[in-house]
Design an enzyme around this catalytic site. Structure first.
Site, PDB file in Angstrom:
ATOM      1  N   ASP A   1     -27.029  -4.425   7.709  1.00 58.03           N
ATOM      2  CA  ASP A   1     -27.444  -5.798   7.444  1.00 58.03           C
ATOM      3  C   ASP A   1     -26.584  -6.279   6.274  1.00 58.03           C
ATOM      4  O   ASP A   1     -26.721  -5.793   5.153  1.00 58.03           O
ATOM      5  CB  ASP A   1     -28.928  -5.820   7.070  1.00 58.03           C
ATOM      6  CG  ASP A   1     -29.444  -7.217   6.785  1.00 58.03           C
ATOM      7  OD1 ASP A   1     -28.624  -8.145   6.590  1.00 58.03           O
ATOM      8  OD2 ASP A   1     -30.682  -7.391   6.728  1.00 58.03           O
TER       9      ASP A   1
ATOM     10  N   SER B   1     -15.224 -21.711  10.633  1.00 63.46           N
ATOM     11  CA  SER B   1     -15.719 -22.729  11.566  1.00 63.46           C
ATOM     12  C   SER B   1     -15.021 -24.044  11.266  1.00 63.46           C
ATOM     13  O   SER B   1     -14.558 -24.267  10.126  1.00 63.46           O
ATOM     14  CB  SER B   1     -17.235 -22.903  11.389  1.00 63.46           C
ATOM     15  OG  SER B   1     -17.710 -24.056  12.071  1.00 63.46           O
TER      16      SER B   1
ATOM     17  N   TYR C   1     -25.188 -24.404   6.204  1.00 60.89           N
ATOM     18  CA  TYR C   1     -24.154 -23.757   7.020  1.00 60.89           C
ATOM     19  C   TYR C   1     -22.758 -24.303   6.715  1.00 60.89           C
ATOM     20  O   TYR C   1     -21.836 -23.521   6.433  1.00 60.89           O
ATOM     21  CB  TYR C   1     -24.493 -23.897   8.503  1.00 60.89           C
ATOM     22  CG  TYR C   1     -23.539 -23.173   9.424  1.00 60.89           C
ATOM     23  CD1 TYR C   1     -23.668 -21.811   9.648  1.00 60.89           C
ATOM     24  CD2 TYR C   1     -22.501 -23.850  10.062  1.00 60.89           C
ATOM     25  CE1 TYR C   1     -22.794 -21.135  10.493  1.00 60.89           C
ATOM     26  CE2 TYR C   1     -21.624 -23.186  10.899  1.00 60.89           C
ATOM     27  CZ  TYR C   1     -21.771 -21.831  11.109  1.00 60.89           C
ATOM     28  OH  TYR C   1     -20.901 -21.163  11.946  1.00 60.89           O
TER      29      TYR C   1
ATOM     30  N   LYS D   1     -19.427 -22.360   5.033  1.00 63.94           N
ATOM     31  CA  LYS D   1     -18.139 -22.286   5.711  1.00 63.94           C
ATOM     32  C   LYS D   1     -17.030 -22.936   4.879  1.00 63.94           C
ATOM     33  O   LYS D   1     -15.890 -22.466   4.892  1.00 63.94           O
ATOM     34  CB  LYS D   1     -18.230 -22.916   7.105  1.00 63.94           C
ATOM     35  CG  LYS D   1     -19.110 -22.117   8.069  1.00 63.94           C
ATOM     36  CD  LYS D   1     -18.633 -20.669   8.206  1.00 63.94           C
ATOM     37  CE  LYS D   1     -19.421 -19.876   9.227  1.00 63.94           C
ATOM     38  NZ  LYS D   1     -18.927 -18.495   9.380  1.00 63.94           N
TER      39      LYS D   1
END
Length: 247
Positions: free
Chosen positions: A64, A146, A161, A165
């Site tokens: 993890d 991304s 998010y 990125k």
């Protein structure tokens, strides 16, 4: 990819999507490949999708990436079994797209995204670099970024998010300078896909009806950047499906 045959690769988030496609591609290309994931049994199951000669090159390790002790244990095991890592693919990522930045009681979700997408990536990169430096290996670190690391699109379910990125974009540049100033020839590359058919987008009918990439498209991009000559540094590779209008 010939110069990487028999060398060691670590891929995070290897149980599905881009990570699963990548471990299969690297093992098939001749690399000893360690797929790190929480769902380690899914990585083991990928062996059934490989040619017989490639199956023995794929290994699954439970990890993890939000837990430093898991990361340290995984890299330690790779070192004990194979001497160290030559290629790192930082693929693990989460979005938590049902939660907004300003939603009430969202602290854990926001931390999950930051710890997975940014902190975990930094820690894995650190351990890979230390392994490469110790063995004087001109390795390669690849971040799966991304298009949202370059442009925020008008949606209300992105939370932190895009911020993580954008952070990956900045970390790629920061690491490149650190590696250059340290006098190494280790490469670092950011690959920024558009929409990809993975678990992150779920079963959203709207998104799945848009122009979309398959995980194998990104795995092929990884093979491309790894296959460049030692003199070539691919700093940023943006991959979009034909017809995409997101960024």
């Amino acid at each position: 990819m010939e110069r990487w045959r028999g060398k060691v690769a670590i891929v995070t988030g290897a149980s599905s999507g881009i990570g699963a496609a990548t471990v299969k591609a690297l093992a098939s290309a001749g690399m000893i490949t360690f797929g790190l994931a929480r769902r380690v049994e899914r990585v083991e199951a990928l062996k059934d999708e490989l040619p017989e000669d490639a199956r023995e090159r794929l290994h699954a390790l439970r990890c993890d990436v939000t837990k430093e002790e898991d990361i340290l244990a995984a890299f330690r095991e790779v070192e004990q079994r194979c001497g160290g890592v030559d290629v790192l693919i930082n693929n693990a990522g989460v979005a938590r797209s049902s939660v907004g930045v300003l939603d009430a009681k969202n602290t854990q979700e926001l931390r999950d995204v930051i710890d997975t997408n940014l902190v975990g990536l930094a820690l894995c990169s650190r351990e890979a670099y230390q392994s490469m430096k110790k063995r004087s290996v001109d390795g390669h670190i690849v971040h799966i970024n991304s298009i949202l690391g370059h442009k925020v699109i008008p949606m209300n379910t992105l939370n932190v998010y895009p911020a993580t990125k954008y952070g990956v974009t900045a970390l790629t540049e920061t690491m490149r300078h650190e590696l250059r100033m340290a006098g190494t020839k280790i490469k670092v590359t950011s690959i920024s896909p558009g929409l990809v058919r993975t678990e992150i987008i779920g079963n959203s009918g709207v998104l799945n009806d848009m122009p979309i990439l398959e995980p194998e498209d990104i795995a092929n991009g990884i093979l491309y950047v790894l296959g460049t000559p030692p003199r070539v540094q691919v700093h940023e590779l943006m991959i979009k499906p034909v017809g995409e209008s997101l960024g």
